[in-house]
Design an enzyme around this catalytic site. Structure first.
Site, mmCIF file in Angstrom:
data_model
loop_
_atom_site.group_PDB
_atom_site.id
_atom_site.type_symbol
_atom_site.label_atom_id
_atom_site.label_comp_id
_atom_site.label_asym_id
_atom_site.label_seq_id
_atom_site.Cartn_x
_atom_site.Cartn_y
_atom_site.Cartn_z
ATOM 1 N N GLN A 41 1.308 -1.444 0.373
ATOM 2 C CA GLN A 41 -0.145 -0.030 0.050
ATOM 3 C C GLN A 41 0.431 1.338 0.033
ATOM 4 O OE1 GLN A 41 -2.538 -2.361 3.399
ATOM 5 N NE2 GLN A 41 -3.744 -0.480 1.886
ATOM 6 N N ASP A 74 1.388 0.809 -8.129
ATOM 7 C CA ASP A 74 3.955 0.322 -8.864
ATOM 8 C C ASP A 74 4.305 1.812 -8.033
ATOM 9 O OD1 ASP A 74 2.504 -0.902 -10.652
ATOM 10 O OD2 ASP A 74 2.599 -0.026 -12.272
ATOM 11 N N ARG A 99 4.093 0.289 12.688
ATOM 12 C CA ARG A 99 3.793 -1.082 12.323
ATOM 13 C C ARG A 99 3.955 -1.329 11.079
ATOM 14 N NH1 ARG A 99 -1.697 -4.165 11.268
ATOM 15 N NH2 ARG A 99 -0.970 -5.938 10.716
ATOM 16 N N HIS A 144 1.022 -9.285 4.390
ATOM 17 C CA HIS A 144 -0.220 -8.225 4.522
ATOM 18 C C HIS A 144 -0.593 -8.370 3.237
ATOM 19 C CE1 HIS A 144 -1.932 -4.177 6.796
ATOM 20 N NE2 HIS A 144 -3.229 -5.260 5.468
ATOM 21 N N ASN A 188 -1.649 -11.069 8.049
ATOM 22 C CA ASN A 188 -2.444 -10.158 8.199
ATOM 23 C C ASN A 188 -3.624 -10.201 8.202
ATOM 24 O OD1 ASN A 188 -3.234 -7.105 9.254
ATOM 25 N ND2 ASN A 188 -4.032 -7.336 7.470
ATOM 26 N N GLU A 189 -4.550 -10.528 8.583
ATOM 27 C CA GLU A 189 -6.206 -10.509 8.634
ATOM 28 C C GLU A 189 -6.797 -11.811 7.419
ATOM 29 O OE1 GLU A 189 -7.722 -6.861 6.935
ATOM 30 O OE2 GLU A 189 -7.681 -5.742 9.071
ATOM 31 N N ASN A 329 -7.628 -5.812 14.392
ATOM 32 C CA ASN A 329 -7.962 -5.136 13.312
ATOM 33 C C ASN A 329 -9.538 -4.592 13.400
ATOM 34 O OD1 ASN A 329 -5.223 -5.263 13.315
ATOM 35 N ND2 ASN A 329 -5.342 -5.894 10.824
ATOM 36 N N TYR A 331 -12.483 -1.980 12.953
ATOM 37 C CA TYR A 331 -13.110 -1.081 12.229
ATOM 38 C C TYR A 331 -14.911 -0.707 12.487
ATOM 39 C CZ TYR A 331 -8.707 -0.665 9.478
ATOM 40 O OH TYR A 331 -6.995 -0.689 8.898
ATOM 41 N N GLU A 399 -4.708 -2.541 13.907
ATOM 42 C CA GLU A 399 -5.301 -1.251 13.480
ATOM 43 C C GLU A 399 -7.224 -1.045 13.847
ATOM 44 O OE1 GLU A 399 -5.786 -2.591 8.993
ATOM 45 O OE2 GLU A 399 -4.180 -3.862 9.331
HETATM 46 C C1 GBH Z 1 -7.384 -3.735 6.913
HETATM 47 O O1 GBH Z 1 -8.880 -4.075 6.151
HETATM 48 C C2 GBH Z 1 -5.784 -3.744 5.764
HETATM 49 O O2 GBH Z 1 -5.551 -4.239 6.656
HETATM 50 C C3 GBH Z 1 -5.810 -2.285 4.962
HETATM 51 O O3 GBH Z 1 -4.651 -3.280 4.286
HETATM 52 C C4 GBH Z 1 -6.880 -2.206 4.712
HETATM 53 O O4 GBH Z 1 -5.691 -1.478 4.255
HETATM 54 C C5 GBH Z 1 -7.488 -1.365 5.912
HETATM 55 O O5 GBH Z 1 -7.876 -2.327 6.611
HETATM 56 C C6 GBH Z 1 -8.568 -0.386 5.850
HETATM 57 O O6 GBH Z 1 -9.257 -0.898 4.877
HETATM 58 O O7 GBH Z 1 -15.699 -5.762 1.009
HETATM 59 O O8 GBH Z 1 -15.478 -7.070 -0.535
HETATM 60 O O9 GBH Z 1 -15.351 -5.042 -0.933
HETATM 61 C C7 GBH Z 1 -10.127 -4.161 6.780
HETATM 62 C C8 GBH Z 1 -10.706 -4.716 5.691
HETATM 63 C C9 GBH Z 1 -10.035 -5.176 3.466
HETATM 64 C C10 GBH Z 1 -12.293 -4.235 4.399
HETATM 65 C C11 GBH Z 1 -10.765 -5.265 2.603
HETATM 66 C C12 GBH Z 1 -12.778 -3.950 2.525
HETATM 67 C C13 GBH Z 1 -12.392 -4.870 0.528
HETATM 68 C C14 GBH Z 1 -12.974 -5.990 0.216
HETATM 69 N N1 GBH Z 1 -11.215 -4.490 4.002
HETATM 70 N N2 GBH Z 1 -11.378 -5.279 2.095
HETATM 71 S S1 GBH Z 1 -15.030 -5.837 -0.222
#
Ligand code: GBH
Length: 493
Positions: A41, A74, A99, A144, A188-189, A329, A331, A399
């Site tokens: 990222q 990229d 991190r 990740h 991660n996740e 993690n 949200y 996170e």
């Molecule tokens: C985390 O993922 C990640 O660890 C981090 O890299 C990311 O930038 C951050 O949180 C914020 O998103 O729902 O099918 O459209 C959290 C989970 C993963 C949620 C990707 C949204 C997109 C797939 N996120 N997901 S979908």
């Protein structure tokens, strides 16, 4: 039924007949604040030197239509070249730790352990040493989501041999950086790297195979994590004394009505339990309720055995107990109910197997990410649930952060993390959960996977049209550094 989950609006007093005062809402000595990013990222430099292609390098080329703005990582924040500025930002914020993640293909261009990239090694040494010079601890994630494409071509996370491939990669990382890195996240996740790609085909490797692929991935991820933990424990812990865990993505599920408690609990076992029970429970192995449902579902679909791959007795023992803390993690949340509900799956990934439906509470504020609604109490409820399930242990929030459009005046982000931090403090002070740190996602705007650069999570704004990728602190950056300095929130309970 746990009546206490129905607490949408409350005061601390009514909650537990305990009054928590403003003074109590300080962070205990030793509590650590950090911020996070991840290699794909932020780093860019996707093909410099001997770095090889990973599954995200491949995805953004093969299926650009999956990314909202058809962008790529990229160049991203170009942290590969601009890491000094990143270190400076972590110091300006007064962070205790930062991190980062290691890009597997930057360190091991073959994916395998037979060749270490000199440039890759220099890069991570520079970042780690740069942070330490400023007194900031590096927290390092080994994986990740940027799997070497060469390993994907051999089946990636669905091939059980990846347990050894990952173990060998981990051993190299521990031996190169373990003298200076004391906190490691193995993976991660798993929810997002197994369920989302194999159920929906949206994230890399974007192979749709929900019946089999997602579950093979799940088992191999848990085994790979355990392998790395055991390697560290045996070969490195005696001299380096570090701590390791896997980081789980946790969406808090709250029952829609009291009648939905049972299905909600099953949904929690599916989302959180699958990736926690094998590691953190006393018994180990899959959550029994999920094992049962998966066996029935597989049979109903005509399979001769369960699609949830069994753990042998030895494997259960190998995975069980491979943690030094629980990495959260978190949200967002969902309301859960039985079949009659509307469908709003968390990440379109958890719907298939347990017969639950997911909804958003209209009171939860939306963000610029389609999956993301604000519900601060979810963090507290989630952590308390984990402690109830798996017992007392150390928790670190690895996170938590907020998605919005660009702009320096991000008072909504300040409100978001203040409210979530308040709930974290209540978990610590009222529920007595042992939480030792909080990590803001993210240090700066970056490539937000399927959202590309359309959804911004940064404390620092990044100008992606500037070749120098200028980073500018937002209001939320200044406010975060103030909280870190004063070690308390400006709000009362
Ligand atoms: C985390 O993922 C990640 O660890 C981090 O890299 C990311 O930038 C951050 O949180 C914020 O998103 O729902 O099918 O459209 C959290 C989970 C993963 C949620 C990707 C949204 C997109 C797939 N996120 N997901 S979908």
């Amino acid at each position: 039924m746990h009546g206490r989950y129905y607490r949408s609006s409350h005061t601390c007093k009514s909650l537990l007949a305990v009054t928590v005062t403003c003074e109590d809402l300080d962070f205990p000595p030793g509590f650590q604040f950090g911020a996070a990013s991840a290699a794909y990222q932020v780093e860019g430099a996707w093909n410099v030197s001997d770095k090889s292609e990973n599954i995200w390098d491949r995805l953004v080329r093969d299926k650009p239509e999956l990314i909202a703005d058809r962008s790529t990582g990229d160049v991203a924040c170009d942290s590969y070249h601009l890491w000094r500025r990143d270190v400076e930002m972590t110091a300006d914020l007064g962070l205790h730790f930062y991190r980062i993640s290691i890009a597997w293909t930057r360190l091991l261009p073959n994916g395998f352990a037979n060749k270490i990239s000199e440039d890759g090694l220099n890069y991570y040494n520079n970042v780690i040493d740069g942070l330490l010079e400023k007194g900031i601890q590096p927290m390092v994630t080994l994986y990740h989501w940027d799997l070497p494409q060469s390993l994907q071509d051999l089946g990636g996370w669905t091939n059980p041999l990846i347990v050894n491939w990952f173990g060998n990669y981990a051993r190299i990382a521990f031996s190169l950086f373990g003298d200076r890195v004391k906190t490691w996240i193995t993976i991660n996740e798993p929810l997002i790297m197994c369920d989302v790609p194999y159920n929906t085909g949206s994230m890399a490797p974007a192979i749709v195979n929900p019946d089999v692929g997602a579950h093979l991935c799940a088992k191999n991820v848990l085994m790979a994590h355990a392998k790395a933990w055991r390697i560290y424990d045996k070969e490195f812990r005696p001299k380096y004394h570090g701590e390791l865990s896997l980081a789980n993505h946790l969406i808090w599920y709250e029952p829609f009505t009291p009648e939905d408690e049972e299905i909600t609990e099953t949904a929690r076992e599916y989302m959180a339990g699958r990736y926690s029970h094998p590691i953190y429970s006393k018994e180990g192995g899959w959550p029994p309720v999920i094992e049962k449902i998966m066996a029935e579902n597989s049979k109903a679909k005509g399979y001769s055995e369960s699609n949830l791959p069994a753990f042998t007795k030895e494997e259960i023992d190998l995975v069980r107990g491979t943690f030094d803390f629980y990495a959260v993690n978190h949200y967002t949340s969902r309301h859960t109910q039985g079949e009659e509900g509307e469908e709003f799956g968390a990440f379109r990934s958890d719907v298939p197997d347990v017969g639950a439906k997911y909804e958003i509470n209209p009171d939860w504020k939306p963000t610029t990410s389609s999956w993301f609604f604000v519900y601060p109490e979810g963090l507290r409820n989630q952590i308390v649930w984990l402690r109830e399930q798996y017992g007392d242990m150390k928790f670190i929030v690895t996170e938590n952060g907020y998605a919005r459009l660009k702009g320096l005046d991000d008072t909504d982000r300040i409100e978001y993390y203040t409210e979530y931090l308040k709930q974290l403090l209540l978990a610590m002070k009222v529920d007595h959960v042992n939480v030792s740190g909080y990590t803001h996602w993210s240090l700066m705007d970056n490539f937000e996977w399927l959202d590309g650069y359309t959804s911004k999570f940064g404390l620092y704004e990044v100008n992606f049209t500037d070749p120098m990728r200028e980073r500018t602190p937002r209001a939320s950056a200044n406010y975060y550094s103030k909280i870190i300095k004063q070690r308390k929130l400006d709000i009362c309970c």
